[in-house]
Design an enzyme around this catalytic site. Structure first.
Site, short mmCIF file in Angstrom:
data_model
loop_
_atom_site.label_atom_id
_atom_site.label_comp_id
_atom_site.label_asym_id
_atom_site.label_seq_id
_atom_site.Cartn_x
_atom_site.Cartn_y
_atom_site.Cartn_z
N ASP A 71 0.82 -1.21 0.00
CA ASP A 71 0.00 0.00 0.00
C ASP A 71 0.86 1.26 0.00
O ASP A 71 1.89 1.29 -0.66
CB ASP A 71 -0.94 -0.05 1.22
CG ASP A 71 -2.26 0.65 0.95
OD1 ASP A 71 -2.24 1.88 0.87
OD2 ASP A 71 -3.29 -0.03 0.82
N SER A 82 -11.55 -1.52 -0.35
CA SER A 82 -10.25 -1.37 0.29
C SER A 82 -10.23 -1.87 1.70
O SER A 82 -9.21 -2.34 2.18
CB SER A 82 -9.94 0.12 0.42
OG SER A 82 -8.99 0.48 -0.47
N HIS A 104 -3.68 5.23 4.10
CA HIS A 104 -4.47 4.09 3.63
C HIS A 104 -3.90 2.76 4.15
O HIS A 104 -4.62 1.95 4.75
CB HIS A 104 -4.45 4.16 2.11
CG HIS A 104 -5.42 3.28 1.41
ND1 HIS A 104 -5.03 2.13 0.77
CD2 HIS A 104 -6.75 3.39 1.22
CE1 HIS A 104 -6.11 1.57 0.21
NE2 HIS A 104 -7.15 2.32 0.47
#
Ligand code: NAG
Ligand code: NAG
Ligand code: NAG
Ligand code: NAG
Length: 864
Positions: free
Chosen positions: A198, A407, A236
């Site tokens: 990520d 996600s 994230h």
């Protein structure tokens, strides 16, 4: 002096090979990078030879983790850029035979140790950003017994634990992953490591540092060991990591596998190339068990994009060598383009057979509109929607309350898979997929167009085999006996060459369905040692003036329908599908023998399109019959040829007639050698919808999917061990007498054909060589309109307006949650012509003048 320099270069080469990770800084502005694949299996001489023979290419380093692949660079103003391109790479070979083509380069290509050259194009991957859910959720309800129970029994002091409804949902009971029972038994992910690929991982966070695994981590964006989130929006990966392994302490919440470990591999925070992507997906293969990937190509409803060959090779290495050869687990988010009609079958990461594709359900158990569906979806789990988000750890010592999108579903699934692997560490990558399919719980059965598959499980393109129940899957896995090794079957490439041409609402071709069938017989599967199907892939070449209007579906002998290409109004690309591979997990457990039919049709909502269905190839990947005959998969091998060779070595009589008795296929004919038999393609005048669901032909014997009897090894499931497909077809279709008639008819037709057909006629003619208008690009990433097709935007808009009503009706039928916004259509035309940028990988001179431009064009968006 020259000698010394050379020696020095060689020395440095080997030093960097040995050091492995010392990767020189990239200079994308002034240099082009490419991978050279050399046969250095036995000795490094080919590499030193190559370096010495090609002094204008600068050796950079070995591709991390991939043997035989070496990165070189060349200044952008060097003359070789004019013809330097791909060679034996991505199934494409477009070295330009430029007028300046140098003999030296020709010699290079004749080097028998040189396997391939792969140009690396800078690109930036993007996260699947959370989709904001508007209504605010008001605090939890008073009945919090299960929550209290967990807090008391496990001594949980994490301040936001009670907001983590995905773990224990007190507001909508039952809508959580049902994990507490496992925690009570000590199944908390101990010993399992998940790599969060990520934008970094805040390993200094109080909620993560105790579970952080530095050895499995790397920062590919800043080329350093630790994946520190450096950009303001690098949160994230940390949020995803928190869902998996946030420590049980007094900070934020807990991870679903709170004693497991997480590594961080940072690739989403800057420009990288396919080489970095490949290396990232096998980074720390000796440490990382699971790779959690919450990114993918842009979810804009008009992109078709797959990993470059080097990335595919890395994933294959991952499943072959990871986890002590049991295979690394790749978990991918299905995508957030649901509102733009996007489908995960246009995304080569999610539809890879090596990844487990995870879709989403929400706080109330509903399908969130953003979550993409497709026949590659394996399971779903919780994420944002119905007024709630996922609550997890954040960067800067904060907690996150707005995490979401698919996600957030993928890492949650990855976390649950760590629990499963703790429960049974012996599972291979395929066994985990079996276990996931067989233990998941169908949800919203009225909504998902479920079909009962050969596993006697319900499958939906929206929900896969259902939602993962952590307790059920871990228990189920504990007693799972591994299946035999993987094998595969490739059909021949079936030429079709049929058209649909629609000009206006009265076009005679409206409603036309191009269909083509292939008969797979038991000998085909026997010589490939295949007993039972797991994954099915279909590679097609279809030209179309509007790709988003092309529908493709596959119907198996068992009667299961996989919707491979679904309509996407925004996808106006004229490139069609060039060697595009769709995949399906809906045929899992089928024997494979009989007629496999593909249908290609136009979106009935539209009145202008030309579709040319050129060819297709069917592939099965499944369990072998004889484990000791298992082979190692090689992506470069043509297994269709191997099958043909094996069949011709085999001196058995031709079983043409056998074929016909096995399959109710009135429109098919057998080839001379009756191996894989392309049937005549037929054209039917019927609406696609009418042929759609053969559900009523099968009734689930046991529709309670979580009952114990149901959860046995599929070997004991009924209909699974049918030897020749005959019984099954009869049983399932109940039309024995009809079939007998069909069979007799078929035999007659075949006899007629036999006498009628000149040997060596059409079916055996040389494959037509066709060229698409545009040279396909490296990564098959295209989100743009291509200027090569003369497009009339006005006309298309008109057509759409006229069809609004019809479309609304169809949307209702198709259960689409939201209509695409046509006002955005104009935007599409602003996007650069990516085809050109791809061709420019051969000739980057123009690009070098404006590298930023090029970069933008090459963007692959990672959503969710
Ligand atoms: C690589 O080279 C070795 C000899 O050094 C040879 O035996 C082997 O077959 C080659 N492998 C391939 C794939 O060409
Ligand atoms: C599709 O793949 C085949 C085999 O690799 C290749 O020969 C052909 O050129 C490809 N077609 C396109 C349009 O890329
Ligand atoms: C949830 O977990 C419990 C054990 O904690 C188990 O008995 C139950 O079967 C699981 N699944 C469902 C759907 O309740
Ligand atoms: C079919 O079989 C004949 C011999 O029986 C052989 O000569 C021919 O090459 C085969 N054709 C194919 C396509 O395998």
């Amino acid at each position: 002096m020259k000698m010394m320099l050379r020696t020095l270069v060689s020395f440095m080469t080997f030093m960097s090979l040995i050091m492995g990770f010392e990767i020189p800084k990239r200079d994308y502005e002034n240099k082009n990078y490419f991978i050279v694949e050399l046969n250095t299996t036995q000795t490094n001489t080919p590499l030193t030879q190559f370096i010495n023979d090609n002094k204008h290419y600068k050796f950079e380093h070995q591709v991390r983790g991939l043997e035989n692949h070496f990165v070189f660079s060349i200044p952008k103003d060097h003359e070789h850029n004019e013809f330097l391109g791909n060679y034996n790479s991505n199934n494409r070979n477009f070295i330009k035979r430029h007028e300046n083509f140098i003999e030296e380069y020709d010699n290079l290509l004749n080097n028998r140790d040189l396997k391939s050259i792969h140009m690396l194009t800078p690109k930036k991957l993007e996260k699947r950003a959370p989709v904001l859910i508007k209504d605010e959720f008001n605090a939890v309800d008073s009945s919090q017994l299960p929550l209290k129970d967990a807090i008391d029994k496990l001594g949980i002091n994490d301040p936001i634990f009670q907001e983590q409804w995905h773990l224990v949902n007190t507001v909508n009971p039952g809508n959580d992953v049902n994990v507490t029972g496992l925690w009570y038994e000590g199944i908390t992910g101990k010993g399992i490591v998940t790599s969060v690929v990520d934008d970094g991982l805040d390993y200094e966070s109080e909620d993560l540092k105790q579970n952080f695994n530095a050895k499995g981590s790397w920062d590919f964006n800043d080329n350093t060991a630790l994946p520190k989130p450096r950009l303001f929006n690098d949160y994230h990966g940390t949020r995803c990591a928190g869902e998996i392994a946030a420590v049980k302490n007094d900070v934020c919440g807990v991870g679903v596998a709170y004693d497991s470990q997480v590594s961080g591999v940072r690739i989403l925070s800057g420009t990288i190339t396919a080489e970095d992507e490949a290396a990232a997906l096998i980074f720390g293969l000796d440490v990382n068990d699971i790779y959690s990937c919450s990114w993918g190509p842009t979810d804009d409803g008009k992109t078709v994009s797959e990993p470059e060959l080097i990335v595919k090779k890395a994933m294959i290495k991952g499943i072959q060598e990871g986890r002590d050869n049991k295979g690394a687990i790749y978990v991918f988010a299905s995508g957030n383009g649901g509102r733009s009609e996007d489908s995960c079958n246009f995304d080569g990461y999610t539809n890879s057979i090596y990844s487990i594709t995870v879709g989403a359900i929400d706080f109330k158990g509903f399908h969130p509109t953003y979550a993409e569906a497709c026949s590659a979806v394996m399971v779903v789990t919780y994420s944002s929607g119905s007024g709630e988000h996922i609550h997890t750890t954040d960067i800067h010592g904060k907690c996150a309350g707005q995490h979401g999108g698919t996600s957030a579903a993928a890492p949650l699934a990855a976390g649950i898979f760590s629990l499963v692997l703790q429960s049974n560490p012996e599972l291979t990558w395929r066994d985990l997929q079996y276990v996931a399919a067989l233990s998941s719980v169908p949800v919203n059965e009225e909504d998902g167009h479920y079909q009962v598959t050969a596993l006697n499980r319900k499958y939906s393109h929206k929900y896969g085999y259902g939602k993962i129940d952590a307790y059920q899957i871990a228990k189920f896995a504990k007693d799972w006996k591994n299946v035999k090794p993987q094998t595969w079957y490739y059909s021949d490439v079936i030429k079709v060459n049929e058209n649909i041409e629609i000009q206006g609402a009265d076009s005679p071709d409206k409603g036309k369905v191009l269909s083509s069938s292939i008969i797979v017989n038991s000998r085909d599967l026997d010589v490939m040692n295949l007993e039972r199907i797991e994954h099915v892939t279909v590679t097609v070449n279809i030209k179309s003036s509007f790709r988003g209007q092309v529908g493709v579906r596959l119907i198996s002998p068992f009667g299961i329908v996989s919707d491979l290409a679904t309509f996407r109004a925004r996808d106006l690309s004229g490139r069609g599908f060039e060697n595009w591979t769709f995949s399906s997990v809906a045929h899992w457990g089928e024997r494979g023998i009989g007629e496999w039919k593909i249908e290609v049709f136009n979106d009935p909502r539209t009145n202008g399109n030309k579709i040319e269905f050129l060819d297709w190839q069917l592939r099965f990947f499944g369990e072998s019959k004889e484990a000791d005959k298992a082979e190692k998969f090689d992506i470069d091998v043509d297994y269709a040829k191997i099958r043909r060779d094996r069949l011709s070595d085999d001196n058995q009589p031709e079983p043409e007639i056998t074929v016909s008795t096995e399959t109710p296929a009135p429109t098919t004919e057998a080839t001379e050698n009756s191996t894989t038999t392309p049937a005549t393609s037929t054209v039917q005048e019927e609406k696609p919808e009418e042929t759609k669901k053969p559900e009523e032909t099968k009734t689930p014997e046991d529709s309670s999917p979580t009952s114990d009897t149901d959860k046995e090894n599929p070997d004991v499931d009924e209909g699974n061990n049918v030897e020749d497909g005959k019984n099954k077809v009869v049983k399932d279709h109940k039309g024995f007498y009809f079939m007998a008639l069909v069979v007799v008819g078929f035999i007659i037709i075949m006899v007629i054909m036999k006498y009628h057909k000149t040997p060596g006629s059409s079916r055996r003619r040389r494959r037509d060589e066709y060229e698409f208008d545009i040279i396909p690009g490296e990564d098959y990433s295209d989100s743009e309109m291509d200027s090569h097709d003369s497009l009339d935007l006005g006309h298309r808009n008109d057509a759409d307006y006229n069809l609004d009503e019809e479309r609304n009706r169809l949307y209702d039928e198709l259960n689409a949650e939201a209509l695409p916004n046509y006002e955005e259509e104009e935007e599409m035309f602003k996007i650069g012509d990516e085809d050109d940028s791809k061709v420019d990988t051969n000739n980057q001179k123009e690009d070098s003048e404006n590298p930023q431009d090029n970069k933008d064009k090459k963007k692959v968006n990672f959503a969710d």
